[in-house]
Design a protein around this motif. Structure first.
Motif, mmCIF file in Angstrom:
data_model
loop_
_atom_site.group_PDB
_atom_site.id
_atom_site.type_symbol
_atom_site.label_atom_id
_atom_site.label_comp_id
_atom_site.label_asym_id
_atom_site.label_seq_id
_atom_site.Cartn_x
_atom_site.Cartn_y
_atom_site.Cartn_z
ATOM 1 N N ILE A 86 17.427 2.231 -10.455
ATOM 2 C CA ILE A 86 16.876 0.894 -10.229
ATOM 3 C C ILE A 86 17.386 0.409 -8.879
ATOM 4 C CG2 ILE A 86 16.496 -1.390 -11.206
ATOM 5 C CD1 ILE A 86 15.720 0.869 -13.097
ATOM 6 N N GLY A 87 16.466 0.113 -7.965
ATOM 7 C CA GLY A 87 16.850 -0.340 -6.637
ATOM 8 C C GLY A 87 16.741 -1.846 -6.500
ATOM 9 N N ALA A 88 17.753 -2.470 -5.912
ATOM 10 C CA ALA A 88 17.771 -3.916 -5.730
ATOM 11 C C ALA A 88 18.173 -4.258 -4.305
ATOM 12 C CB ALA A 88 18.749 -4.565 -6.711
ATOM 13 N N CYS A 89 17.598 -5.340 -3.777
ATOM 14 C CA CYS A 89 18.077 -5.940 -2.538
ATOM 15 C C CYS A 89 18.769 -7.241 -2.912
ATOM 16 C CB CYS A 89 16.925 -6.201 -1.568
ATOM 17 S SG CYS A 89 16.269 -4.710 -0.794
ATOM 18 N N VAL A 90 20.056 -7.311 -2.669
ATOM 19 C CA VAL A 90 20.850 -8.421 -3.203
ATOM 20 C C VAL A 90 20.528 -9.755 -2.538
ATOM 21 C CG1 VAL A 90 22.723 -6.910 -3.955
ATOM 22 C CG2 VAL A 90 22.765 -7.884 -1.637
ATOM 23 N N ASP A 91 19.802 -9.712 -1.404
ATOM 24 C CA ASP A 91 19.443 -10.949 -0.703
ATOM 25 C C ASP A 91 17.957 -11.285 -0.858
ATOM 26 O OD1 ASP A 91 18.599 -8.754 0.749
ATOM 27 O OD2 ASP A 91 19.228 -9.533 2.708
ATOM 28 N N ASP A 113 0.824 -1.196 0.000
ATOM 29 C CA ASP A 113 0.000 0.000 0.000
ATOM 30 C C ASP A 113 0.866 1.256 0.000
ATOM 31 O OD1 ASP A 113 0.970 0.146 2.588
ATOM 32 O OD2 ASP A 113 -0.972 -0.084 3.569
ATOM 33 N N GLU A 114 0.179 2.398 -0.064
ATOM 34 C CA GLU A 114 0.878 3.680 -0.148
ATOM 35 C C GLU A 114 1.582 4.036 1.157
ATOM 36 O OE1 GLU A 114 -3.102 4.839 1.571
ATOM 37 O OE2 GLU A 114 -2.296 3.266 0.254
ATOM 38 N N VAL A 115 1.177 3.422 2.266
ATOM 39 C CA VAL A 115 1.854 3.679 3.546
ATOM 40 C C VAL A 115 3.312 3.215 3.453
ATOM 41 C CG1 VAL A 115 1.868 3.142 6.010
ATOM 42 C CG2 VAL A 115 -0.316 3.457 4.816
ATOM 43 N N PHE A 116 3.513 2.045 2.875
ATOM 44 C CA PHE A 116 4.872 1.530 2.718
ATOM 45 C C PHE A 116 5.675 2.388 1.737
ATOM 46 C CE2 PHE A 116 7.942 -1.586 0.865
ATOM 47 C CZ PHE A 116 8.676 -1.814 2.017
ATOM 48 N N VAL A 117 5.038 2.810 0.656
ATOM 49 C CA VAL A 117 5.722 3.683 -0.311
ATOM 50 C C VAL A 117 6.236 4.943 0.375
ATOM 51 C CG1 VAL A 117 5.360 5.193 -2.304
ATOM 52 C CG2 VAL A 117 4.539 2.837 -2.367
ATOM 53 N N ARG A 118 5.390 5.559 1.184
ATOM 54 C CA ARG A 118 5.821 6.787 1.868
ATOM 55 C C ARG A 118 6.966 6.508 2.842
ATOM 56 N NH1 ARG A 118 0.113 8.180 1.906
ATOM 57 N NH2 ARG A 118 -0.093 7.320 4.009
ATOM 58 N N ALA A 119 6.904 5.374 3.531
ATOM 59 C CA ALA A 119 7.981 5.038 4.463
ATOM 60 C C ALA A 119 9.312 4.870 3.743
ATOM 61 C CB ALA A 119 7.627 3.758 5.217
ATOM 62 N N VAL A 120 9.272 4.341 2.522
ATOM 63 C CA VAL A 120 10.491 4.080 1.756
ATOM 64 C C VAL A 120 11.011 5.336 1.063
ATOM 65 C CG1 VAL A 120 11.411 2.812 -0.240
ATOM 66 C CG2 VAL A 120 9.965 1.630 1.438
ATOM 67 N N PHE A 121 10.118 6.108 0.448
ATOM 68 C CA PHE A 121 10.560 7.161 -0.481
ATOM 69 C C PHE A 121 10.375 8.595 0.004
ATOM 70 C CE2 PHE A 121 10.514 3.782 -3.709
ATOM 71 C CZ PHE A 121 11.661 4.109 -4.413
ATOM 72 N N ALA A 122 9.469 8.843 0.944
ATOM 73 C CA ALA A 122 9.165 10.238 1.278
ATOM 74 C C ALA A 122 10.399 10.974 1.783
ATOM 75 C CB ALA A 122 8.042 10.306 2.314
ATOM 76 N N GLY A 123 11.149 10.367 2.689
ATOM 77 C CA GLY A 123 12.328 11.032 3.246
ATOM 78 C C GLY A 123 13.405 11.319 2.216
ATOM 79 N N PRO A 124 13.844 10.294 1.450
ATOM 80 C CA PRO A 124 14.876 10.555 0.447
ATOM 81 C C PRO A 124 14.471 11.591 -0.596
ATOM 82 C CG PRO A 124 14.739 8.204 0.902
ATOM 83 C CD PRO A 124 13.599 8.850 1.623
ATOM 84 N N LEU A 125 13.197 11.593 -0.997
ATOM 85 C CA LEU A 125 12.763 12.585 -1.987
ATOM 86 C C LEU A 125 12.634 13.970 -1.366
ATOM 87 C CD1 LEU A 125 10.126 10.470 -3.948
ATOM 88 C CD2 LEU A 125 12.355 11.256 -4.784
ATOM 89 N N ARG A 126 12.155 14.031 -0.133
ATOM 90 C CA ARG A 126 12.034 15.328 0.550
ATOM 91 C C ARG A 126 13.391 15.998 0.681
ATOM 92 N NH1 ARG A 126 10.733 13.685 5.327
ATOM 93 N NH2 ARG A 126 8.613 13.159 4.694
ATOM 94 N N ALA A 127 14.425 15.204 0.899
ATOM 95 C CA ALA A 127 15.777 15.760 1.035
ATOM 96 C C ALA A 127 16.232 16.464 -0.237
ATOM 97 C CB ALA A 127 16.765 14.643 1.392
ATOM 98 N N GLY A 162 14.713 3.277 -0.482
ATOM 99 C CA GLY A 162 14.467 4.543 -1.162
ATOM 100 C C GLY A 162 15.754 5.294 -1.457
ATOM 101 N N ARG A 163 16.660 5.327 -0.479
ATOM 102 C CA ARG A 163 17.943 6.018 -0.701
ATOM 103 C C ARG A 163 18.736 5.362 -1.823
ATOM 104 N NH1 ARG A 163 17.957 6.120 4.966
ATOM 105 N NH2 ARG A 163 19.373 4.346 5.039
ATOM 106 N N ALA A 164 18.786 4.039 -1.827
ATOM 107 C CA ALA A 164 19.549 3.338 -2.869
ATOM 108 C C ALA A 164 18.985 3.651 -4.260
ATOM 109 C CB ALA A 164 19.519 1.835 -2.610
ATOM 110 N N THR A 165 17.654 3.683 -4.358
ATOM 111 C CA THR A 165 17.005 3.940 -5.652
ATOM 112 C C THR A 165 17.185 5.387 -6.080
ATOM 113 O OG1 THR A 165 15.359 2.261 -5.046
ATOM 114 C CG2 THR A 165 14.851 3.668 -6.925
ATOM 115 N N VAL A 166 16.985 6.307 -5.150
ATOM 116 C CA VAL A 166 17.093 7.728 -5.478
ATOM 117 C C VAL A 166 18.542 8.101 -5.797
ATOM 118 C CG1 VAL A 166 16.849 10.060 -4.544
ATOM 119 C CG2 VAL A 166 15.021 8.384 -4.209
#
Length: 237
Positions: A182-187, A19-33, A224-228
């Protein structure tokens, strides 16, 4: 670095069953910066998941002008699908955890979504969550518990829609000449890092940012940081 980025609106879509709650947790901070405003639309219900999100991107582009678009997992697929159809309305891509290319076939994320849909259909949302929690990290179990209950009666149809919807092909990606992170989690076996690397290789201007599921569990913004950061690197190409 911030001053070199023009005013931008980013629209980021969640993954299957998320959901959008998770999106905001991941991306809102890095984009706001970076001074970028995030719009995170809630999931359209049931089998409207894909078509509803593509229509919402059309609406937001008409309202806000060209968009920085992206998503997590299935949300990344949809954002790139939309960008390929609307290149004049896309300024860049933030694609975290892409799961496959082209038809789903037996991609792990597609199979997992189908299995989850069957569990939900047979046991209801709460019953499916109880059966799905064995061996799942506590943070992920909590995220699924919130998001799945918010999807409610439409969850199984939503999962099946995502499981069967083709991802962009590598040929589609070759035509998208915009900066792409492009963001990846290697594990992460469900979203193989090899897929992220294949997307980045196909896209004309892309970089891969790598993190881990372990880091994501401790700090949602790590993905989010890795992707941004990958997107920022791609902008210098």
């Amino acid at each position: 670095m911030t001053s070199a980025i023009p005013p931008t609106t980013a629209v980021v879509l969640p993954g299957t069953g998320s959901d959008e709650v998770f999106v905001r947790a991941v991306f809102a901070g890095p984009l706001r910066a970076l001074g970028i405003r995030l719009i995170a639309p809630p999931p359209p219900p049931g089998d409207r998941l894909a078509d509803g999100y593509l229509e919402e991107l059309d609406r937001l582009a008409a309202e806000h002008g060209p968009l920085l678009v992206g998503g997590i997992s299935f949300g990344a697929h949809l954002s790139v699908e939309w960008a390929a159809r609307n290149p004049a309305h896309c300024t860049g891509l933030l694609a975290a955890l892409p799961a496959w290319n082209g038809p789903a076939g037996r991609a792990p994320a597609s199979l997992a979504a189908r299995l989850s849909a069957d569990l939900v259909a047979e046991n209801g949302v709460d019953g499916a969550l109880a059966k799905s929690s064995d061996g799942v990290p506590v943070w992920l179990s909590a995220e699924l518990g919130r998001a799945w209950r918010r999807h409610g009666d439409g969850l199984a149809a939503s999962l099946r829609t995502a499981a069967g919807h083709p991802a962009p092909s590598l040929e589609d990606l070759k035509g998208l000449d915009v900066p792409a992170g492009i963001g990846a989690c290697v594990d992460d076996p469900i979203h193989p890092a090899e897929v992220a690397r294949a997307w980045a290789e196909a896209l004309p201007r892309a970089e891969v940012g790598e993190s881990t599921l372990t880091a994501l569990g401790a700090d949602r913004e790590s993905l989010g940081r890795a992707t941004v950061l990958a997107w920022l690197k791609a902008r210098t190409h």
